[in-house]
Design a protein around this motif. Structure first.
Motif, PDB file in Angstrom:
ATOM      1  N   UNK A 153       8.087   0.445 -10.443  1.00 52.90           N
ATOM      2  CA  UNK A 153       7.725   1.404 -11.498  1.00 52.90           C
ATOM      3  C   UNK A 153       6.266   1.826 -11.394  1.00 52.90           C
ATOM      4  N   UNK A 154       5.393   0.899 -10.940  1.00 57.87           N
ATOM      5  CA  UNK A 154       4.001   1.263 -10.732  1.00 57.87           C
ATOM      6  C   UNK A 154       3.859   2.302  -9.630  1.00 57.87           C
ATOM      7  N   UNK A 155       4.587   2.114  -8.532  1.00 60.20           N
ATOM      8  CA  UNK A 155       4.554   3.090  -7.430  1.00 60.20           C
ATOM      9  C   UNK A 155       5.165   4.424  -7.850  1.00 60.20           C
ATOM     10  N   UNK A 156       6.255   4.361  -8.603  1.00 61.45           N
ATOM     11  CA  UNK A 156       6.899   5.592  -9.079  1.00 61.45           C
ATOM     12  C   UNK A 156       5.942   6.391  -9.962  1.00 61.45           C
ATOM     13  N   UNK A 157       5.239   5.694 -10.872  1.00 63.81           N
ATOM     14  CA  UNK A 157       4.276   6.371 -11.746  1.00 63.81           C
ATOM     15  C   UNK A 157       3.159   6.997 -10.927  1.00 63.81           C
ATOM     16  N   UNK A 158       2.701   6.290  -9.883  1.00 62.18           N
ATOM     17  CA  UNK A 158       1.647   6.829  -9.030  1.00 62.18           C
ATOM     18  C   UNK A 158       2.091   8.114  -8.342  1.00 62.18           C
ATOM     19  N   UNK A 159       3.320   8.148  -7.837  1.00 64.91           N
ATOM     20  CA  UNK A 159       3.811   9.352  -7.160  1.00 64.91           C
ATOM     21  C   UNK A 159       3.887  10.514  -8.140  1.00 64.91           C
ATOM     22  N   UNK A 160       4.426  10.267  -9.329  1.00 68.03           N
ATOM     23  CA  UNK A 160       4.558  11.337 -10.327  1.00 68.03           C
ATOM     24  C   UNK A 160       3.187  11.869 -10.742  1.00 68.03           C
ATOM     25  N   UNK A 161       2.261  10.970 -11.055  1.00 71.61           N
ATOM     26  CA  UNK A 161       0.915  11.410 -11.436  1.00 71.61           C
ATOM     27  C   UNK A 161       0.212  12.107 -10.276  1.00 71.61           C
ATOM     28  N   UNK A 162       0.468  11.626  -9.043  1.00 71.70           N
ATOM     29  CA  UNK A 162      -0.128  12.262  -7.870  1.00 71.70           C
ATOM     30  C   UNK A 162       0.362  13.683  -7.685  1.00 71.70           C
ATOM     31  N   UNK A 163       1.666  13.900  -7.847  1.00 67.50           N
ATOM     32  CA  UNK A 163       2.222  15.245  -7.714  1.00 67.50           C
ATOM     33  C   UNK A 163       1.658  16.165  -8.794  1.00 67.50           C
ATOM     34  N   UNK A 211       0.298   9.670  -1.822  1.00 68.66           N
ATOM     35  CA  UNK A 211       0.535   9.477  -0.391  1.00 68.66           C
ATOM     36  C   UNK A 211       0.461   8.020   0.039  1.00 68.66           C
ATOM     37  N   UNK A 212      -0.124   7.156  -0.789  1.00 68.75           N
ATOM     38  CA  UNK A 212      -0.082   5.724  -0.482  1.00 68.75           C
ATOM     39  C   UNK A 212       1.120   5.046  -1.131  1.00 68.75           C
ATOM     40  N   UNK A 213       1.664   5.653  -2.188  1.00 68.15           N
ATOM     41  CA  UNK A 213       2.788   5.032  -2.907  1.00 68.15           C
ATOM     42  C   UNK A 213       4.143   5.408  -2.302  1.00 68.15           C
ATOM     43  N   UNK A 214       4.263   6.583  -1.679  1.00 61.47           N
ATOM     44  CA  UNK A 214       5.553   7.005  -1.123  1.00 61.47           C
ATOM     45  C   UNK A 214       6.037   6.063  -0.019  1.00 61.47           C
ATOM     46  N   UNK A 215       5.192   5.658   0.963  1.00 66.61           N
ATOM     47  CA  UNK A 215       5.676   4.682   1.948  1.00 66.61           C
ATOM     48  C   UNK A 215       6.135   3.380   1.312  1.00 66.61           C
ATOM     49  N   UNK A 216       5.452   2.961   0.243  1.00 68.97           N
ATOM     50  CA  UNK A 216       5.841   1.737  -0.452  1.00 68.97           C
ATOM     51  C   UNK A 216       7.203   1.895  -1.128  1.00 68.97           C
TER      52      UNK A 216
END
Length: 372
Positions: A253-263, A297-302
């Motif tokens: 969920x932390x990585x998912x939030x990072x991707x959404x906020x990044x976009x 871009x760091x959370x998508x590979x994760x």
């Protein structure tokens, strides 16, 4: 870091060298870069597949040796028509090496959840140093560029040989027969969505690398000020990433939030440069791009690695990398078509809306773990 330094020394001066020194047209330079990108993408896919089906360290040795041989020959014979052939060989080796190192990181993530963040941070340091040195080396001698890059990859090869532990004996002993059979349909859908996210991010990001320069010079802002934007961006990534990533838990969920906020942050960067000729707006825009990079871009590979197991980590990481390559290849073409057909403002507003739509779909990502 060393691999990205090897890339950063060569790529910024490639078009300049082909056009100004080898006296080929910009069209020929474009086709040469297209062949290089195609060879790298193919190498990426091959590397991901071989990492899953073969041994990891020998794959890195072979790809690094291919790169060093290509660069050594380019140092000796940086002339046409052997130049594009050796550049393709370099691209193919680079694709395989990148895929195998990314896959190695994906395997190690189970022991270090922060490894993709650290890898991306180191890669940006390498790229920043290399792009700074590239022009200096090129002004002295093109052979210094290729020779220095070859030494960097030799050093990387030494580190792989002496410091990388073999993971082949530690892989899961699963009996999956093929890539598609190992994955649940929901998982394939989530991987496809993340791959589409990479394509969209990079198609739009490439506007900063290409068409934004035209917009700025059309508005009376110098090329030097445009180039400074990327120096600012690199410094921001290196300075801010260690702090920003700590704000999020090392969980799905932390990585998912990072991707959404990044976009969303990427989206705002394009909104900021609509209808402006103020330089500070472009500086603020590249700052939002840098934050978007750190977050997404760091959370998508994760996230991709979350949907993988030890029999397909390489393949899945390669799909993510290939998606980024597709986006980078299509970006200048699609952006140029949109700007020519409509306008800069319409293009950037469309990009903003596309990012918002993408966020809606990213909200559907679930922490789904199939039973193997």
């Amino acid at each position: 870091m060393l691999v990205n330094m090897g890339i950063g020394l060569i790529m910024p001066i490639t078009t300049l060298y082909i056009h100004n020194v080898l006296h080929m047209s910009l069209v020929v330079a474009g086709y040469t870069l297209l062949l290089f990108s195609g060879a790298m993408a193919l190498g990426n896919l091959i590397g991901g597949q071989l990492f899953d089906k073969w041994r990891s360290k020998p794959l890195m040795y072979i790809s690094a040796i291919i790169i060093v041989i290509a660069l050594f020959l380019l140092t000796l014979y940086p002339y046409w028509p052997i130049y594009p052939i050796l550049l393709m060989l370099y691209g193919a080796g680079l694709g395989i090496l990148n895929a195998s190192i990314n896959s190695y990181l994906a395997f190690l993530q189970k022991y270090d959840a922060n490894i993709f963040n650290n890898g991306y941070w180191a890669a940006n340091i390498g790229m920043g140093l290399a792009t700074f040195l590239s022009g200096i080396f090129f002004s002295i001698n093109i052979q210094l560029v290729f020779g220095s890059s070859a030494l960097l990859f030799l050093l990387a090869l030494f580190i792989i040989k002496s410091q990388f532990a073999s993971i082949d004996a530690l892989r899961s002993s699963g009996t999956e027969n093929s890539f598609h059979k190992t994955l649940h349909m929901h998982t394939i859908g989530y991987i496809s969505l993340l791959s589409l996210t990479m394509i969209i991010i990079w198609v739009c990001y490439e506007q900063w690398n290409s068409n934004v320069s035209v917009l700025m010079t059309n508005n009376g802002i110098s090329v030097k000020k445009y180039s400074i934007l990327f120096t600012i961006g690199t410094i921001e990534i290196v300075a801010l990433q260690p702090f920003i990533v700590r704000l999020f838990p090392e969980t799905f969920n932390g990585d998912k939030l990072r991707v959404i906020l990044g976009v969303l942050t990427f989206a705002l960067s394009y909104l900021l440069i609509i209808n402006t000729n103020d330089y500070w707006r472009f500086v603020l825009g590249i700052t939002f791009v840098s934050i978007g990079e750190i977050l997404a871009l760091t959370a998508i590979p994760s996230l991709l690695n979350h949907y993988a197991n030890d029999t397909n980590r390489g393949t899945i990481q390669a799909i993510g990398s290939l998606s980024g390559s597709i986006g980078r290849a299509l970006g200048p073409l699609l952006g140029g078509f949109m700007i020519t057909s409509f306008s800069f403002d319409t293009t950037f507003l469309s990009i903003f809306i596309i990012h918002l739509i993408l966020v809606v779909f990213l909200l559907l990502l679930r922490d789904f773990k199939p039973k193997y």
